[in-house]
Write a protein that holds these residues in place. Structure first.
Motif, mmCIF file in Angstrom:
data_model
loop_
_atom_site.group_PDB
_atom_site.id
_atom_site.type_symbol
_atom_site.label_atom_id
_atom_site.label_comp_id
_atom_site.label_asym_id
_atom_site.label_seq_id
_atom_site.Cartn_x
_atom_site.Cartn_y
_atom_site.Cartn_z
ATOM 1 N N GLY A 298 0.787 -1.222 0.000
ATOM 2 C CA GLY A 298 0.000 0.000 0.000
ATOM 3 C C GLY A 298 0.820 1.273 0.000
ATOM 4 N N LYS A 301 3.795 1.722 -4.796
ATOM 5 C CA LYS A 301 4.926 1.398 -5.663
ATOM 6 C C LYS A 301 4.556 1.493 -7.138
ATOM 7 C CE LYS A 301 5.633 -2.547 -3.546
ATOM 8 N NZ LYS A 301 4.764 -2.347 -2.380
ATOM 9 N N THR A 302 3.292 1.263 -7.455
ATOM 10 C CA THR A 302 2.917 1.210 -8.865
ATOM 11 C C THR A 302 3.192 2.537 -9.564
ATOM 12 O OG1 THR A 302 1.121 -0.189 -8.087
ATOM 13 C CG2 THR A 302 1.101 0.396 -10.406
ATOM 14 N N ARG A 454 -4.495 7.279 5.522
ATOM 15 C CA ARG A 454 -4.832 5.865 5.719
ATOM 16 C C ARG A 454 -5.308 5.656 7.151
ATOM 17 N NH1 ARG A 454 -1.923 3.028 1.597
ATOM 18 N NH2 ARG A 454 -2.637 4.138 -0.234
ATOM 19 N N ASP A 556 -5.582 -4.149 -5.945
ATOM 20 C CA ASP A 556 -5.839 -2.837 -5.351
ATOM 21 C C ASP A 556 -7.270 -2.379 -5.625
ATOM 22 O OD1 ASP A 556 -5.188 -0.351 -4.117
ATOM 23 O OD2 ASP A 556 -4.964 0.535 -6.109
HETATM 24 P P1 ADP Z 1 1.742 -1.120 -3.464
HETATM 25 O O1 ADP Z 1 2.935 -0.410 -2.930
HETATM 26 O O2 ADP Z 1 1.186 -2.099 -2.497
HETATM 27 O O3 ADP Z 1 1.970 -1.687 -4.836
HETATM 28 P P2 ADP Z 1 -0.136 0.556 -4.884
HETATM 29 O O4 ADP Z 1 0.810 1.124 -5.845
HETATM 30 O O5 ADP Z 1 -1.079 -0.475 -5.363
HETATM 31 O O6 ADP Z 1 0.625 0.010 -3.598
HETATM 32 O O7 ADP Z 1 -0.924 1.784 -4.224
HETATM 33 C C1 ADP Z 1 -1.904 1.580 -3.222
HETATM 34 C C2 ADP Z 1 -2.997 2.615 -3.359
HETATM 35 O O8 ADP Z 1 -2.530 3.883 -2.953
HETATM 36 C C3 ADP Z 1 -3.504 2.774 -4.773
HETATM 37 O O9 ADP Z 1 -4.902 2.891 -4.742
HETATM 38 C C4 ADP Z 1 -2.857 4.067 -5.236
HETATM 39 O O10 ADP Z 1 -3.619 4.710 -6.202
HETATM 40 C C5 ADP Z 1 -2.802 4.859 -3.956
HETATM 41 N N1 ADP Z 1 -1.724 5.843 -3.902
HETATM 42 C C6 ADP Z 1 -0.461 5.696 -4.336
HETATM 43 N N2 ADP Z 1 0.266 6.792 -4.078
HETATM 44 C C7 ADP Z 1 -0.555 7.657 -3.457
HETATM 45 C C8 ADP Z 1 -0.394 8.989 -2.938
HETATM 46 N N3 ADP Z 1 0.765 9.623 -3.004
HETATM 47 N N4 ADP Z 1 -1.469 9.564 -2.355
HETATM 48 C C9 ADP Z 1 -2.627 8.917 -2.282
HETATM 49 N N5 ADP Z 1 -2.866 7.690 -2.758
HETATM 50 C C10 ADP Z 1 -1.840 7.051 -3.330
#
Ligand code: ADP
Ligand code: MG
Length: 689
Positions: A298, A301-302, A454, A556
């Motif tokens: 969360g 990273k994506t 969060r 996600d």
């Molecule tokens: P992971 O690191 O587990 O791969 P994800 O890239 O799937 O996490 O991101 C988790 C969620 O947080 C997604 O819904 C994404 O859109 C959201 N997200 C990512 N960066 C931010 C940010 N800077 N502010 C708010 N939400 C974010």
């Protein structure tokens, strides 16, 4: 071979009793020289130094006994068995064999004396041993043969085509060569290497048995240190090779990153910005980036991956993103399409499950360069995949892949005359000791903060007997518009059996919750069906998603805020943490229910409580490492890359820093290359290539 031949040049075939056939078998195991043989090290010991009188046997102990046969009989119980009754005046013992031949029964005639070694358990008629090792003590044997071992018996790792006994004999025959032949020993140390080898293979009667069994004997630790140094040197060598390989320098003040940032519905966290900065800096160099990004589930990273891709795409190079599961890859595909297609970048897809026609078309687009960014699964590193100009490889959830697979994908860039940059992402926080061993060749960035707002995940540990209460809770939760995961776990690796369990849960929930729409995903579904169910869950049409652990990584759906994990006691903590990370992704408060099967052991409960009390992936991973070892934390594939002969990353954690320091001071020096040849298996050396 003269006495001046060093051990690594003495062929095993020079040992008595090693003919061409055996030599060839040994060679297949990577044992060519006497040194190779001596560095096949025992990981355990058995104590056969003392006889236990039959009257002193306790279930659970492993014991050596000597006694007389009183009776041998074949009985027809639930299973046909040969029972041999022994007596020695202090008590009795039954030997039980399920696999036997008539001749074997006859060999146990009354009055014969046996020496038996095995584990004692309690049987219907007192202590028994099942399929113990048996030796006949006949008058024909000389007194010396009847003598007991005076030292612990080393137990070697099982090697194909060789019995313990055979291996033990060979090594015992090789040991005397240590007296005359030289063994390279250049590491600064108090203890001699030859002595250490003598001790571990043939511990003297007065050596510290407990220390040996625990792997903490100075002789073992001497070898462990050398092994760790060799391993670290290997990693440093791999890192150096990478650093000396040319890669296209990518200028990073490109427009694309800026445009993408602007299009995002949120602002990047400081942690994300820092990591993106580190990546962009690497990409600007003329050597290939090799960077690991660690970020808890969360942490976002994506989007970091997407921004990492921008400089490469802007420079007209291709980017490949590999994800370990179909579901995760598809989710990335949807997201990257929505980000990049408006910016004029073509996003392609490659999976083993697409139709032959679509597959061929994807391959063609990669080979011509028409496809600029490709998302895929393991299918990406297959031989048929060719890129026109691959500039960057991104591997998501690296712990699901092995080093060899990562390198195979990277090599696809070589056709363009360079090594592509590599970005490796993992959500499993890796304790430092482990990271040094598994990823010691990588530069590391850590996304150490979650996006703001969060709510955290409240975790509850609940007994399976309270299923009804839980189902009411789901009714209420989903009734309010939020979504639910119900995850079925099973020990069996079989996807089919997992799928059955998930189907059972699916019918139970559909029946109990008729007003809700319940969906099902598992590994046995066709890719298109899986994708459809996931799409409906993302769209909110399905309120409760019953799933196997296929959803463990990456998925996600921020509106999903309750997760039930059935039989959590079957999974490792890190895996549970990953799973739980599917909720708590948005602004809403989230819950995780660990629905355990009663009764649960005290240890099992303690593990679940660790999870209830912490949401910090690093804390959980440390605990996991302590409880279940590196395999659990890194995932099975990855452990294949960090297999040690003697070292144990938990037990020997304290040696790791000094080993790293030593390796750093030695690794450029050819004098010390013998360490790599000695300790790294052929496959290991390949992985370092
Ligand atoms: P992971 O690191 O587990 O791969 P994800 O890239 O799937 O996490 O991101 C988790 C969620 O947080 C997604 O819904 C994404 O859109 C959201 N997200 C990512 N960066 C931010 C940010 N800077 N502010 C708010 N939400 C974010
Ligand atoms: Mg992810």
């Amino acid at each position: 071979m003269t006495t001046s031949t060093p051990l690594h040049e003495c062929p095993v075939a020079s040992l008595r009793g090693v003919g061409p056939a055996l030599a060839e078998r040994l060679q297949r195991l990577g044992i060519v020289s006497v040194q190779d043989l001596l560095f096949t090290l025992p990981r355990h010991y058995e104590d056969r130094t003392q006889r236990t009188p039959l009257g002193g046997l306790i279930p659970g102990m492993t014991a050596l006994v000597e006694a007389e046969v009183a009776l041998a009989d074949i009985v027809q119980g639930r299973r046909r068995a040969l029972l041999v009754r022994l007596r020695d005046g202090t008590g009795g013992l039954t030997l039980r064999f399920y696999h036997f031949r008539q001749a074997q029964k006859d060999s146990f005639s009354k009055g014969l004396r046996l020496r038996v070694f095995g584990e004692v358990r309690s049987g219907p008629a007192g202590p028994e041993m099942i399929h113990p090792e048996v030796e006949w003590l006949t008058d024909a044997l000389s007194a010396t043969d009847e003598r007991l071992n005076d030292h612990l018996t080393p137990i070697y790792p099982l090697v194909e085509g060789l019995t313990q006994r055979r291996l033990r004999e060979l090594i015992q025959r090789a040991l005397p060569l240590l007296n005359d032949h030289s063994l390279i020993d250049k590491l600064p140390s108090h203890a001699s290497l030859a002595d250490a080898l003598r001790t571990v293979h043939a511990p003297s009667p007065d050596s510290d048995r407990q220390a040996l069994r625990d792997g903490l004997h100075p002789a073992q630790q001497r070898l462990v240190f050398e092994e760790l140094v060799a391993h670290q040197m290997g990693l440093l060598q791999r890192r150096d090779r990478q650093r000396h390989t040319a890669a296209p320098a990518l200028i990073c003040d490109d427009d694309l990153s800026g445009q993408l940032r602007q299009a995002l519905p949120f602002a990047l966290t400081a942690a994300q910005q820092r990591v993106i900065g580190e990546i962009h800096h690497d990409l600007g160099q003329r050597r290939a980036m090799l960077r690991l990004v660690q970020g808890d589930v969360g942490s976002g990273k994506t989007v970091v991956a997407a921004l990492a891709a921008c400089p490469a795409l802007a420079a007209g190079l291709q980017v490949a993103i590999m994800a370990p599961t179909e579901i995760l890859a598809e989710q990335h595909l949807a997201r990257f399409r929505s980000w990049f297609e408006p910016l004029g970048i073509s996003v392609g897809w490659l999976s083993g499950k697409q139709t032959a026609k679509a597959h061929t078309a994807s391959l063609a687009a990669l080979a011509t360069g028409d496809c600029q960014l490709v998302i895929g699964t393991h299918a990406l590193f297959q031989a048929s995949v060719q890129f026109a100009r691959l500039g960057l490889v991104i591997i998501d959830e690296q712990h699901r892949f092995g080093v060899a697979q990562r390198l195979m994908l990277a090599e696809k860039g070589l056709s363009a005359g360079w090594l592509p940059h590599q970005l490796i992402m993992t959500a499993t926080p890796i304790p430092r000791t482990l990271a040094m061993s598994a990823y010691g060749d990588l530069d590391t960035s850590i996304i150490d903060a979650l996006p703001p707002g969060r709510q955290g995940i409240q975790t509850v540990v609940l007994a399976n007997t309270r299923r009804d209460t839980l189902i009411e809770r789901i009714r209420h939760h989903a009734g309010g518009g939020q979504q639910v995961y119900w995850v079925c776990t099973l020990i069996e690796q079989s996807e089919q059996i997992q799928a059955q369990a998930a189907e059972a849960a699916m019918s139970e929930l559909s029946e109990a919750l008729p007003e809700l729409r319940v969906g099902l995903v598992h590994g046995q579904l066709k890719a298109a069906d899986k994708a459809e169910v996931m799409a409906r869950f993302v769209a909110g049409e399905i309120q409760v998603l019953v799933a196997t652990t296929v959803i463990e990584v990456g998925v996600d759906v921020p509106n999903a805020t309750l997760m039930v994990i059935e039989n959590p006691e079957r999974l490792g903590l890190s895996q549970l943490h990953q799973l739980r990370g599917r909720v708590g992704r948005g602004q809403l408060a989230s819950f995780c229910v660990l629905l355990y099967q009663t009764p649960v052991s005290a240890l099992g409960r303690a593990r679940l409580q660790t999870l209830r009390d912490s949401q910090d992936g690093f804390v959980i991973a440390e605990k996991d490492l302590e409880l279940r070892g590196p395999g659990e934390v890194l995932g099975t594939r990855q452990t294949g890359d960090v297999q040690f002969r003697l070292a144990d990353l938990v037990r020997d954690a304290e040696l790791l820093e000094p080993a790293r320091t030593t390796a750093e001071s030695l690794h450029g020096n050819p004098t010390y290359h013998y360490l790599l040849r000695r300790w790294l298996s052929h496959e290991g050396q390949y992985a370092l290539a």
